[in-house]
Design an enzyme around this catalytic site. Sequence first.
Site, PDB file in Angstrom:
ATOM      1  N   HIS A   9       4.132  -0.733  12.350  1.00  0.00           N
ATOM      2  CA  HIS A   9       4.833  -0.304  12.867  1.00  0.00           C
ATOM      3  C   HIS A   9       4.785   0.721  13.898  1.00  0.00           C
ATOM      4  O   HIS A   9       5.348   1.394  13.498  1.00  0.00           O
ATOM      5  CB  HIS A   9       6.103   0.487  11.804  1.00  0.00           C
ATOM      6  N   HIS A  32      -1.082  -3.242   1.316  1.00  0.00           N
ATOM      7  CA  HIS A  32      -1.529  -2.046   0.771  1.00  0.00           C
ATOM      8  C   HIS A  32      -2.149  -2.428  -1.268  1.00  0.00           C
ATOM      9  O   HIS A  32      -3.042  -2.991  -1.342  1.00  0.00           O
ATOM     10  CB  HIS A  32      -0.254  -1.103   0.146  1.00  0.00           C
ATOM     11  N   ASP A  64      -0.223   0.413  10.652  1.00  0.00           N
ATOM     12  CA  ASP A  64       0.181   0.628   8.889  1.00  0.00           C
ATOM     13  C   ASP A  64       1.372   2.187  10.339  1.00  0.00           C
ATOM     14  O   ASP A  64       2.164   2.091  11.141  1.00  0.00           O
ATOM     15  CB  ASP A  64       0.211   0.993   8.232  1.00  0.00           C
ATOM     16  N   ARG A  66      11.167  -2.955  -4.140  1.00  0.00           N
ATOM     17  CA  ARG A  66      12.642  -2.339  -3.676  1.00  0.00           C
ATOM     18  C   ARG A  66      13.928  -3.159  -2.818  1.00  0.00           C
ATOM     19  O   ARG A  66      15.111  -2.717  -2.544  1.00  0.00           O
ATOM     20  CB  ARG A  66      11.899  -1.461  -3.561  1.00  0.00           C
ATOM     21  N   HIS A 116       5.303  -5.212   1.696  1.00  0.00           N
ATOM     22  CA  HIS A 116       5.114  -4.450   1.088  1.00  0.00           C
ATOM     23  C   HIS A 116       4.832  -4.071  -0.133  1.00  0.00           C
ATOM     24  O   HIS A 116       6.009  -4.910  -1.024  1.00  0.00           O
ATOM     25  CB  HIS A 116       5.748  -3.134   1.277  1.00  0.00           C
ATOM     26  N   GLU A 141       1.988   0.033  -3.062  1.00  0.00           N
ATOM     27  CA  GLU A 141       1.769   0.685  -2.663  1.00  0.00           C
ATOM     28  C   GLU A 141       1.604   2.878  -3.509  1.00  0.00           C
ATOM     29  O   GLU A 141       0.575   3.457  -3.291  1.00  0.00           O
ATOM     30  CB  GLU A 141       2.918   1.649  -1.292  1.00  0.00           C
TER      31      GLU A 141
HETATM   32  C1  NGQ Z   1       7.933   1.254   5.892  1.00  0.00           C
HETATM   33  N1  NGQ Z   1       5.063   2.509   4.819  1.00  0.00           N
HETATM   34  O1  NGQ Z   1       8.188   0.333   5.716  1.00  0.00           O
HETATM   35  O2  NGQ Z   1       7.586   2.604   7.009  1.00  0.00           O
HETATM   36  C2  NGQ Z   1       7.224   2.353   4.863  1.00  0.00           C
HETATM   37  C3  NGQ Z   1       7.223   3.174   4.438  1.00  0.00           C
HETATM   38  C4  NGQ Z   1       9.137   2.172   2.390  1.00  0.00           C
HETATM   39  C5  NGQ Z   1       4.912   2.389   4.367  1.00  0.00           C
HETATM   40  N2  NGQ Z   1       5.395   1.676   3.564  1.00  0.00           N
HETATM   41  C6  NGQ Z   1       8.767   3.144   3.692  1.00  0.00           C
HETATM   42  N3  NGQ Z   1       3.566   2.577   4.699  1.00  0.00           N
HETATM   43  O3  NGQ Z   1       7.840   1.543   2.405  1.00  0.00           O
HETATM   44  O4  NGQ Z   1       9.785   2.614   2.135  1.00  0.00           O
HETATM   45 ZN    ZN Z   2       3.922  -0.967   6.062  1.00  0.00          ZN
END
Ligand code: NGQ
Ligand code: ZN
Length: 451
Positions: A59, A269, A320, A211, A232, A235
């Site tokens: 990201h 993850h 990430d 989610r 994702h 995690e």
């Molecule tokens: C993200 N990052 O989309 O940037 C996510 C956080 C989420 C990581 N999971 C936000 N490491 O997962 O809701």
């Molecule tokens: Zn991510």
Amino acid sequence: MTRKSLHFTQMLQPGGWADNVRIGLADGLIASVESGVSAAAADERHGAALPGLPNLHSHAFQRGMAGLAEVRGPSDDSFWTWRETMYRFVERLTPDDLQVIAALAYVEMLESGFTRVGEFHYLHHDRDGRAFADPAEMSGAIVAAAGESGIALTHLPVFYAHSGFGGLAPGEGQRRFIHDVSGFAAMLERLRPLLAGLPDAVLGVAPHSLRAVTPDELAAVAGLVDGPVHIHIAEQVKEVADCLAWSGARPVEWLLAHAPVDRRWCLVHATHLVDAEVRGLAASGAVAGLCPITEANLGDGLFPSAAFLAAGGVFGVGSDSNVLIDATEELRLLEYGQRLAGRARNVMAPAGGSTGGALWRGAVAGGARALGAVEGLAVGAPADFVTLDLAHPSLVGRSGDALLDGLVFAAGRGGIDGVWRRGRRLVEKGRHVERERIAARYRRVLAGLLG
Ligand code: NGQ
Ligand code: ZN
């Protein structure tokens, strides 16, 4: 067509190390490979070369908040409190800011040995949450940053619609991420011509997480491209508990049962797995997208690498959150996490094999699969490679996999001499040729954003 040829004292090829390798390039692609030959007079000569490492999960914008979430809050800090900080940072970014931050992140990736990035991109709309006139405006900033830096891009536009399992309405802090399926499909159509202008670009999709998408949305989004599908998953333990409450199944268990998970897929993850999930994920051919630095930074937990490798699983690495961008450090921490947890050594290596070698080769193969790219330094692939500084104290006197052990465990990025993309040397002595300009612009923009 521009042609040139290069000669290396040794090179790591898809089949293993070869000595005295001569490669012929045509327009930045490898047109011929010979080994056991001496250099011709006009050849450019180098020591040892490795395929560049794919960075399968980034990201880019989060580079701009690196180190800004390391102060403890009033209650216990967690992944979820970090996410609130990240959402506040996201509110401010314009398309130009995104390009400036992403360009620096990509320069740093190249400097550390990454030659392709999988950009898991979800910041789509304007600051008030309204769509831009051009739905691919923010993606355009990513494409421009990749172009400026020279890194190869696998663009993974993210589909995001909900704040939790069961199709919960999105939160205010998520307003810049949200699409319905038809709006998302329209953005992809705008993106195709944009990516056609960027050498070696690949288009995939990324349903953000279980989610953030419903089962119907997941199926629809994965069907919109032929390229990679990234998600994702599992995690945080809270995500596992919420998924169990919603469906009666754990996240990876649910995905394997309800989606056509195969080699096109990358499960990012996949930290919290039970044995049946480890075996199921390995058998699917999907790549486990491990991000050791970020997973440590966010307090995620440890992926069960030893069991996954024993089951024949394929992994790659990603930077990430970009809190620290360093290819060799991702590999080192991947192994060290396993050593600390298992009180063992050389966990990622096959019996009798080199750990540095297993890590580099594994992440090259898994990263290429996850990013829809050609694997390694083979005919037809772009000439994307890293040359080593054989005079570095931790590399001196070594060859073959001992160089990779020295690089990953001792020298780190200091052992890298040059990084090349499409046969062009973008990094010399650890510095990207455009670093000064891109870093100066980054300083100005960050001073404004943080001031
Ligand atoms: C993200 N990052 O989309 O940037 C996510 C956080 C989420 C990581 N999971 C936000 N490491 O997962 O809701
Ligand atoms: Zn991510």
